[in-house]
Write an enzyme that holds these catalytic residues in place. Structure first.
Site, PDB file in Angstrom:
ATOM      1  N   GLU A 199      26.628  15.063 -25.489  1.00 47.43           N
ATOM      2  CA  GLU A 199      27.201  14.157 -24.499  1.00 47.43           C
ATOM      3  C   GLU A 199      27.990  12.992 -25.094  1.00 47.43           C
ATOM      4  O   GLU A 199      27.654  11.827 -24.873  1.00 47.43           O
ATOM      5  CB  GLU A 199      26.093  13.601 -23.596  1.00 47.43           C
ATOM      6  N   GLU A 254      28.860  16.116 -20.613  1.00 54.15           N
ATOM      7  CA  GLU A 254      27.516  16.442 -21.103  1.00 54.15           C
ATOM      8  C   GLU A 254      27.072  17.835 -20.674  1.00 54.15           C
ATOM      9  O   GLU A 254      27.096  18.171 -19.490  1.00 54.15           O
ATOM     10  CB  GLU A 254      26.519  15.402 -20.569  1.00 54.15           C
ATOM     11  N   ASP A 310      26.661  11.641 -13.644  1.00 53.60           N
ATOM     12  CA  ASP A 310      25.633  12.084 -14.586  1.00 53.60           C
ATOM     13  C   ASP A 310      24.391  12.335 -13.740  1.00 53.60           C
ATOM     14  O   ASP A 310      23.753  11.390 -13.272  1.00 53.60           O
ATOM     15  CB  ASP A 310      25.402  10.979 -15.635  1.00 53.60           C
ATOM     16  N   HIS A 326      24.291   3.097 -17.648  1.00 49.74           N
ATOM     17  CA  HIS A 326      23.240   3.460 -16.690  1.00 49.74           C
ATOM     18  C   HIS A 326      23.524   2.827 -15.328  1.00 49.74           C
ATOM     19  O   HIS A 326      22.643   2.228 -14.713  1.00 49.74           O
ATOM     20  CB  HIS A 326      21.865   3.044 -17.223  1.00 49.74           C
ATOM     21  N   ASP A 358       0.811  -1.218   0.000  1.00 47.02           N
ATOM     22  CA  ASP A 358       0.000   0.000   0.000  1.00 47.02           C
ATOM     23  C   ASP A 358       0.850   1.276   0.000  1.00 47.02           C
ATOM     24  O   ASP A 358       0.436   2.316   0.484  1.00 47.02           O
ATOM     25  CB  ASP A 358      -0.981   0.000   1.182  1.00 47.02           C
ATOM     26  N   TYR A 363      34.157   4.600 -23.575  1.00 53.37           N
ATOM     27  CA  TYR A 363      34.056   3.628 -22.479  1.00 53.37           C
ATOM     28  C   TYR A 363      34.887   2.418 -22.841  1.00 53.37           C
ATOM     29  O   TYR A 363      34.538   1.686 -23.781  1.00 53.37           O
ATOM     30  CB  TYR A 363      32.587   3.245 -22.259  1.00 53.37           C
ATOM     31  N   ASP A 404      20.512  17.969 -17.242  1.00 52.53           N
ATOM     32  CA  ASP A 404      21.160  16.672 -17.486  1.00 52.53           C
ATOM     33  C   ASP A 404      22.635  16.934 -17.757  1.00 52.53           C
ATOM     34  O   ASP A 404      23.007  17.284 -18.876  1.00 52.53           O
ATOM     35  CB  ASP A 404      20.465  16.012 -18.691  1.00 52.53           C
ATOM     36  N   HIS A 418      14.678  12.761 -21.659  1.00 51.23           N
ATOM     37  CA  HIS A 418      14.735  12.459 -23.094  1.00 51.23           C
ATOM     38  C   HIS A 418      13.432  12.999 -23.650  1.00 51.23           C
ATOM     39  O   HIS A 418      12.412  12.320 -23.665  1.00 51.23           O
ATOM     40  CB  HIS A 418      14.878  10.951 -23.340  1.00 51.23           C
ATOM     41  N   ARG A 477      32.470  10.584 -19.978  1.00 47.65           N
ATOM     42  CA  ARG A 477      31.419  11.278 -20.727  1.00 47.65           C
ATOM     43  C   ARG A 477      31.411  12.720 -20.227  1.00 47.65           C
ATOM     44  O   ARG A 477      31.633  12.968 -19.037  1.00 47.65           O
ATOM     45  CB  ARG A 477      30.053  10.614 -20.498  1.00 47.65           C
ATOM     46  N   HIS A 514      20.198  14.413 -26.987  1.00 40.80           N
ATOM     47  CA  HIS A 514      18.740  14.243 -27.122  1.00 40.80           C
ATOM     48  C   HIS A 514      18.076  15.548 -26.751  1.00 40.80           C
ATOM     49  O   HIS A 514      18.685  16.418 -26.137  1.00 40.80           O
ATOM     50  CB  HIS A 514      18.272  13.111 -26.194  1.00 40.80           C
ATOM     51  N   HIS A 552      26.335   5.168 -27.865  1.00 39.26           N
ATOM     52  CA  HIS A 552      25.066   5.896 -27.669  1.00 39.26           C
ATOM     53  C   HIS A 552      25.018   7.140 -28.540  1.00 39.26           C
ATOM     54  O   HIS A 552      25.989   7.491 -29.203  1.00 39.26           O
ATOM     55  CB  HIS A 552      24.876   6.245 -26.187  1.00 39.26           C
TER      56      HIS A 552
HETATM   57  N1  GLY Z   1      21.284  10.684 -17.981  1.00 40.22           N
HETATM   58  C1  GLY Z   1      20.605  10.282 -19.121  1.00 40.22           C
HETATM   59  C2  GLY Z   1      21.244  10.807 -20.324  1.00 40.22           C
HETATM   60  O1  GLY Z   1      22.282  11.406 -20.251  1.00 40.22           O
HETATM   61  O2  GLY Z   1      20.718  10.716 -21.392  1.00 40.22           O
HETATM   62 MN    MN Z   2      23.021  12.505 -18.645  1.00 42.53          MN
HETATM   63 MN    MN Z   3      21.603  13.067 -21.548  1.00 45.18          MN
END
Ligand code: GLY
Ligand code: MN
Ligand code: MN
Length: 433
Positions: free
Chosen positions: A379, A403, A252, A235, A31, A383, A263, A353, A401, A346, A342
């Site tokens: 971004e 970003e 991130d 992730h 619940d 890796y 982001d 996203h 990375r 985005h 990747h």
């Molecule tokens: N943290 C999700 C991305 O960078 O797209």
């Molecule tokens: Mn990100």
């Molecule tokens: Mn991102």
């Protein structure tokens, strides 16, 4: 009435009714529920923050173009589960022309829809609502010729809503800048706090403490706090390993401010100084990031920017000894995907996203050019798996990375997260203080 709703009403025109549902709470266990997250399309149009609501929009109605069905006031429920706006609040505080208890929705459907030619509704998201609408359509068809006809054309309203969401208004940009500022401050705090022996979880709490105490409702997605080889997991969200001297840390993390996401990713040395091998990789990613950020401007297509990142990173991989061969052939074979798997960015907005198409004319091959008012991330990353026998030993287990969040303008772009240090020297200087 909110500008967004007015614009939407204009876009669907007369002889149409739109049904836009809010999100429901999601059970976490028995619940208890997950923290509620409003449906971004519903939120965009109405600003109404509660679950179990439905907006019905009828541009042809002179008296009630905007009806909101909401949970009614209920002292007992509110004592247990929190305050509700109720029908009065929906009108007074959210500009609904008419408000009704949600329980009335099904019985009101014929009154709301009969006589309109088009129904704007997205099937396939909310099963119960789908069924209620199908039941209504089917019941009306049996009554044909006796009462008014139900709509004969059903259109997905998110096509129009997402196109609107893709082009941010100046008010939205202000909220996004604030979301970005809060995230920048949090990343700087993390750089100032990190040290060997500390757990990733500690930095997650530093970041999220800053979000909450700065007016953000929380994170815009689960924070990624990856030390050492954890940074090679895109992730990674366990965020519970100790940080080691000599390792890099990839963070991130972004805030949610009035629903708007930031982001940001930064990758910095736990002990404050990059090793030579780390710098080799870092500077390739940084150079790519800067070039792709620069390319995020009116006219560049999504695909062109992606290809730029692939070309630059493939060259970089050759320089590092990760790949061998002609760049053109390596790109054709997608050899880079082993280390860069990747997209370079985005759309960003109410969703991390964010909504909006990446192509034109309903054809994936027609990549879309950027336009003023769009906000995108940039971004790129590299890796190198810790067990990659093919990679020079000194690069194994490095994940990087970088970003930023960028607003496209008529004359170029604005980097909303420019205040977050990203050059290796700047970061080392900040961490030395
Ligand atoms: N943290 C999700 C991305 O960078 O797209
Ligand atoms: Mn990100
Ligand atoms: Mn991102």
């Amino acid at each position: 009435m909110r500008k967004q709703l007015k614009d939407f009403i204009e876009s669907i025109g007369k002889n149409a009714v739109a049904i836009i549902p809010a999100a429901h709470e999601v059970t976490k266990s028995y619940d208890t529920e997950f923290k509620f997250h409003q449906d971004p399309d519903f939120y965009y149009l109405t600003g109404f923050p509660e679950p179990d609501a439905i907006a019905v929009i009828n541009p042809s109605s002179k008296k009630n173009p905007y009806t909101l069905f909401v949970r009614p006031r209920d002292p007992k429920m509110e004592t247990w589960y929190g305050r509700r706006e109720g029908v009065d609040g929906a009108k007074k505080n959210y500009g609904a022309d008419k408000a009704l208890p949600i329980e009335k929705f099904v019985s009101e459907l014929p009154k709301l829809l009969n006589g309109s030619e088009k129904l704007y509704y997205r099937f396939g998201v909310d099963n119960r609502l789908d069924q209620a609408i199908l039941n209504y359509l089917s019941a009306q068809r049996f009554k044909r010729l006796k009462t008014a006809y139900p709509p004969h054309t059903i259109i997905d309203p998110t096509i129009a809503i997402h196109e609107m969401r893709l082009h941010k208004t100046p008010d939205e940009v202000k909220l996004m800048q604030k979301s970005a500022d809060i995230a920048v401050e949090a990343h700087i705090l993390a750089m100032q706090t990190a040290k060997p022996g500390m757990n990733e979880a500690h930095l997650e709490s530093v970041i999220e403490h800053h979000f909450r105490t700065s007016g953000a409702s929380g994170v815009s997605y689960n924070s990624i706090i990856g030390g050492g080889a954890n940074a090679t997991i895109l992730h990674y969200v366990e965020n519970n390993a100790p940080l080691r001297d000599g390792d890099l840390l990839l963070i991130d993390a972004g805030a949610s401010y009035h629903g708007y996401a930031s982001d940001i990713t930064r990758t910095f040395p736990v002990s404050g100084r990059y090793t030579e091998a780390q710098r080799d990789v870092y500077d390739i990613v940084l150079e790519t990031e800067i070039a792709c950020l620069e390319a995020t401007k009116v006219g560049t297509t999504v695909k062109e920017r992606q290809n730029l990142s692939i070309e630059m990173l493939t060259e970089g991989m050759k320089k590092l000894g990760l790949l061998k061969g002609k760049t053109k052939d390596l790109i054709k074979k997608k050899a880079y995907e082993k280390y860069y798997m990747h997209g370079v960015g985005h759309y960003l907005g109410l969703d991390v996203h964010d909504a909006g198409r990446y192509f034109n004319d309903h054809k994936v091959k027609n990549s879309r050019p950027f336009a003023a008012g769009m906000v995108l991330t940039v971004e790129p990353g590299l890796y190198i798996p810790p067990d990659d026998k093919n990679a020079p030993a000194k690069y194994r287990g490095i994940g990087i990375r970088i970003e930023d969040d960028v607003l496209v303008t008529e004359s170029g772009n604005v980097n909303l997260t420019a205040k977050c240090p990203k050059h290796a020297e700047e970061i080392e200087e900040l961490m030395a203080k």
